[in-house]
Scaffold this motif. Structure first.
Motif, PDB file in Angstrom:
ATOM      1  N   ARG A 100     -11.564  61.872 -26.455  1.00 38.63           N
ATOM      2  CA  ARG A 100     -11.433  63.328 -26.631  1.00 38.63           C
ATOM      3  C   ARG A 100     -11.446  63.998 -25.264  1.00 38.63           C
ATOM      4  O   ARG A 100     -12.289  63.699 -24.415  1.00 38.63           O
ATOM      5  CB  ARG A 100     -12.568  63.853 -27.501  1.00 38.63           C
ATOM      6  CG  ARG A 100     -12.482  63.382 -28.969  1.00 38.63           C
ATOM      7  CD  ARG A 100     -13.667  63.837 -29.773  1.00 38.63           C
ATOM      8  NE  ARG A 100     -14.890  63.124 -29.384  1.00 38.63           N
ATOM      9  CZ  ARG A 100     -16.057  63.685 -29.171  1.00 38.63           C
ATOM     10  NH1 ARG A 100     -16.204  64.988 -29.276  1.00 38.63           N
ATOM     11  NH2 ARG A 100     -17.105  62.957 -28.841  1.00 38.63           N
ATOM     12  N   ALA A 110      -6.873  64.424 -28.354  1.00 37.62           N
ATOM     13  CA  ALA A 110      -7.585  63.166 -28.594  1.00 37.62           C
ATOM     14  C   ALA A 110      -6.558  62.048 -28.558  1.00 37.62           C
ATOM     15  O   ALA A 110      -5.458  62.186 -29.124  1.00 37.62           O
ATOM     16  CB  ALA A 110      -8.311  63.195 -29.932  1.00 37.62           C
ATOM     17  N   ARG A 227     -15.484  60.477 -23.783  1.00 35.29           N
ATOM     18  CA  ARG A 227     -15.105  61.902 -23.828  1.00 35.29           C
ATOM     19  C   ARG A 227     -14.964  62.423 -22.411  1.00 35.29           C
ATOM     20  O   ARG A 227     -15.708  62.009 -21.506  1.00 35.29           O
ATOM     21  CB  ARG A 227     -16.192  62.683 -24.582  1.00 35.29           C
ATOM     22  CG  ARG A 227     -15.935  64.169 -24.707  1.00 35.29           C
ATOM     23  CD  ARG A 227     -16.869  64.779 -25.752  1.00 35.29           C
ATOM     24  NE  ARG A 227     -18.275  64.699 -25.386  1.00 35.29           N
ATOM     25  CZ  ARG A 227     -18.935  65.654 -24.723  1.00 35.29           C
ATOM     26  NH1 ARG A 227     -18.294  66.756 -24.345  1.00 35.29           N
ATOM     27  NH2 ARG A 227     -20.222  65.521 -24.450  1.00 35.29           N
TER      28      ARG A 227
END
Length: 256
Positions: A100, A110, A227
């Motif tokens: 992400r 994503a 992330r």
């Protein structure tokens, strides 16, 4: 000129390594001292300034040939995250992995591992210099972080890229994280690597994705990246220094 540049890099690397080794050697009392951390902070700013002064914005880290590859690329830091969610992803060969990318961007996204592999890639053979005192040369393939930034469109206020990882570093569950500035983020050799030496990135080396920032020391190259977030400041994140080890006394800018 190339020899001179390499000499400067070696000097800076040794100076940085010496500084970090001082912390590693167990100077915990000093590292907790307000005046000593102030001295380290001043030295870091000096190092950062010297690096930017000596090396052009787009200076490249030295690249090697396949004849230079190390027989074994050892692991630094975590070798196998014990996080249950990560273990489940690994057991299924990271089919359900999603990277992400958000924060100060116009178009958060994503990416599956296959989607990352479908993007234009770069392969480079570079040396990894660990603050623990060892080096290894490996062949990395991955998507340049610049391609991701182009897709998500950073907002003008974005100053740093923060990488959040799957590996817990303490019993409390504190997880590894790292950050770089936008200059290093856009650098042509900054990769989200998914292969090492023509094979899928091993778990011990950070599968499915690890950061490669070739102009900095190894602890900046976060493994198990889950992330990415673009931010305008670092002092509101975790310990406020921009990385797990930086929160414990390491320099934020570990240029070589």
């Amino acid at each position: 000129m190339r020899e001179c540049e390499n000499g400067r890099r070696r000097f800076l690397q040794r100076a940085l390594a010496a500084g970090s080794a001082l912390v590693l050697a167990g100077c915990e009392r000093l590292s907790r001292s307000e005046w000593f951390t102030g001295v380290l902070g001043s030295a870091e700013k000096l190092n950062f300034g010297v690096q930017r002064l000596l090396l052009p914005r787009k200076a490249m880290a030295q690249e090697f040939t396949e004849a230079d590859l190390s027989p074994d690329f050892r692991s630094n830091g975590t070798r196998d995250p014990d996080d249950p969610a990560y273990q489940a992803l690994a057991a299924d060969r990271f089919v359900d992995y999603r990277l992400r990318v958000g924060g100060l961007v116009a178009q958060p996204r994503a990416y599956s591992l296959d989607a990352l592999k479908a993007l234009p890639s770069r392969t480079q053979i570079t040396r990894h210099d660990c603050v623990e005192g060892w080096s290894a040369i490996g062949k990395w393939k991955g998507v340049p972080l610049a391609r991701i930034l182009e897709a998500v469109t950073p907002l003008p206020s974005a100053r740093y890229v923060v990488f959040y990882c799957a590996d817990s570093m303490e019993a409390s569950g504190t997880r590894y994280y790292e950050s770089i500035d936008m200059e290093d983020a856009w650098h042509v050799q900054t990769l989200l690597a998914y292969e090492l030496n023509d094979a899928p990135l091993p778990i011990k080396n950070g599968a499915p994705i690890r950061l490669r920032v070739e102009r900095q020391l190894g602890y900046k190259m976060a493994k198990y990246v889950m992330r990415i977030e673009l931010v305008d400041r670092l002092d509101t994140i975790a310990g406020g220094k921009g990385g797990y080890w930086e929160d414990r006394g390491y320099e934020w800018y570990a240029g070589i």
